[in-house]
Structures are given as C-alpha cells and as structure tokens.
Scaffold this active site. Structure first.
Site, PDB file in Angstrom:
ATOM      1  CB  SER A 127     -87.204  49.421  37.577  1.00 51.76           C
ATOM      2  OG  SER A 127     -88.600  49.587  37.690  1.00 51.76           O
ATOM      3  CE1 TYR A 152     -87.070  47.706  42.608  1.00 55.59           C
ATOM      4  CE2 TYR A 152     -88.658  48.899  41.266  1.00 55.59           C
ATOM      5  CZ  TYR A 152     -87.741  47.886  41.406  1.00 55.59           C
ATOM      6  OH  TYR A 152     -87.477  47.040  40.357  1.00 55.59           O
TER       7      TYR A 152
END
Length: 332
Positions: A127, A152
C-alpha cells in the site's frame, strides 16, 4: 495455469479474478467474507464470476494455517495473487488485533504455502500507506519507509519485509505492489468515492478532513488490474529493476508503485464526483484525522520500465464510470 487469488470477493480481487478467468486460467478464489463492510456487496461481486466453469470459490480464513496448508497441497498452484487483507487506516486505530490475524498471520500462511509447494510467482498487495509522512514527492520505491502513521501501514511494511526474506532465503519469486487509492465500480464502501456518493445522493453532509487540504493519487481499478496482471507475468529473476542493496541482485524480488502519478486535491475530487452524480455535495469541514497523510504521489518509472505500463485513466473518466455503476447498483 492454476492461480490462487485471495480476497476474491474484495474490490480488486474480484476484478483480477474476472480478468484471469477471461484469459482461460483456472482460478481458485479465496475469501473469508468477513463483515468489515456489508457481505451482500461481496456476494454480489462473486456473482460476477461464478458462472465461469474455470472458477472455484473457497471460504477460508487466512489465519487458519491448517486449512491454507491443505489448500496449497491439494491444488499445487502455479501462481498466487495475494490481495486479501484487513483494510482501512482508521479501522486499524480502533481494531488493531484484526490486522494481526489477517495481515501478519495471513501473509505468513501464504508465504509458507508458496514455499512448501514451489509456487513459481507470488504477487502480493502492499500500500502507498507505507510512505507515511514522507515529505519528498513523488514517492519512490527506493525511499525509506520507516515511519508509518497507522497500524495498517505498519502491517503492510511488515509484509514487504516478510516477503523479501522468503524470497531471499528460499529463492521464491515475489513481487510486491504498492497500490495508491484505488476507486471505481464495485469499490469499497469505506473509500472516498463510495462513501461520498452514498451521502451526497442521500442529501447528507460529507466529512472533509483537514478542511479539504489533502491530495491523493487516485487510481482507477482497470489500471490497477492491468498492472497486477502484467507483473504476474513478469517473474523476478534476481535482477529486479529497482534493486537497491547488493543482496537484491540475486534475490528474485521486485517492488513497484501502481498509481496514477497525478495527485488530485480533495476538493477537486469532490467537485468531479458532484458533476458525475449530478448532485451538489453538502460539506462538513473537519480537522486532520489520526493516521491520515497530507498527500500521496506515485513515481511509476519502475513499473513502466519493468512491464511497459503506467496507469493513465483520468479522474473524470473513472468517476463517471463509478457514478454510473453506483446509480445502477443502488437504483438512484
């Protein structure tokens, strides 16, 4: 080829599954169908691919080591596209343990499955969140990413380290892909396009963080899928185009950004979405949220050099396609 796609009921995973099936591959689609957002949307995505004779769906949790091991042993996959994960920056602040199970343990079970069964190439999702508060733009794969601002992001950085170690130790060909703010039809309800559209069409206010002074490298789903499929066919040999350290010269590992390399101001995104929907938004200006970053901006030179492709769908094109789908799916 026989290919495992994890997260097959998810946004990106569903589109990747469809494209692979259209190419004639046999695809095993894995998903645990968790309720992070409405399961009905995931079920509807699966209906898009269940008619293919070369598709098989399995409901398994990535953290179930025995079930994942048995799946790999039974099918002897040629390649694996690992897209399943617990997503969401803000959700990770309130529910951190969910990220341990899905993103850390889950990555480990996939890596072990690939190692034990001689998978010829693993492509996995990272990501743009790993770049954290990096000040230098555009973000390059060779930048240091040691300061994540959300759990995350930390799990995605951990995934990259885990994957690299497996590639180095076991000569496992692995490619990591750092996705930049993916949007489009069938997208996730917690992402900006869907979340904003739902409130705009209901006449409700949308929360605009940092008073709109944010920008994102919004990337259309078709471009993301094209990048995934091209890298899937581009098996690393130990001479990846973005090797930074000596050991990477012999490690079959590669890492690429997939972004539209054109950051868009949040207010421009909102106005473009308003135009696509034909409805004016009511704005609720908010302060910066924990875990947020001010901008994301992908350097895609490495991807272009490796596979001859870089995303190029304009925001207007992409949001028009999304708005048309949204209206149809929700009958508004």
């Amino acid at each position: 080829m026989k290919i495992l796609v994890t997260g097959a009921a998810g946004f990106i995973g569903n589109f990747v599954t469809e494209r692979l099936l259209e190419q004639g591959h046999y695809v095993i689609g894995l998903d645990n169908l968790n309720d992070y957002y409405q399961v009905s949307l995931k079920d509807d995505r699966l209906k898009r691919v269940e008619h293919f004779e070369n598709f098989e769906f399995v409901k398994i949790d990535l953290a179930d080591r025995e079930a994942i091991s048995e799946l790999f042993a039974e099918h002897k996959f040629d390649r694996v596209v690992h897209l399943a994960a617990q997503a969401g920056v803000r959700y990770s602040i309130d529910n951190p343990m969910a990220y341990n199970d899905s993103n850390l343990t889950g990555m480990m079970t996939i890596l072990e499955g690939c190692r034990q069964n001689n998978v010829e190439h693993l492509v996995y999702a990272s990501s743009s969140s790993v770049y954290g508060m990096n000040k230098e733009v555009p973000f390059s794969e060779t930048d240091r990413v040691d300061h994540p601002v959300s759990l995350y992001a930390a799990t995605k950085k951990a995934n990259e380290l885990m994957a690299h170690s497996y590639s180095h130790l076991y000569n496992l060909p692995v490619t990591g892909l750092r996705f930049f703010t993916v949007y489009g039809p069938w997208g996730r309800p917690d992402m900006a396009a869907y979340k904003f559209a739902k409130k705009i069409m209901a006449g409700e206010e949308i929360d605009v963080y940092n008073h709109g002074d944010l920008s994102r490298d919004f990337t259309y789903i078709d471009d993301i899928v094209e990048g995934i499929l091209r890298t899937l066919d581009n098996v690393p040999t130990g001479a990846s185009g973005n090797a930074k350290y000596d050991n990477e010269a012999v490690t079959p590992y590669a890492l690429y950004n997939i972004g539209n390399h054109q950051p868009v101001k949040l207010m421009e995104f909102i106005s473009t979405l308003e135009e696509a929907l034909g409805v004016k938004a009511k704005l609720n200006m908010m302060p910066m949220q924990p875990g947020d970053v001010y901008t994301t901006y992908a350097d895609t030179d490495q991807l272009q050099q490796a596979v001859g492709f870089e995303p190029n769908t304009t925001l207007k094109q992409g949001l028009t396609e999304f708005a048309n789908w949204f209206r149809d799916y929700h009958n508004v």
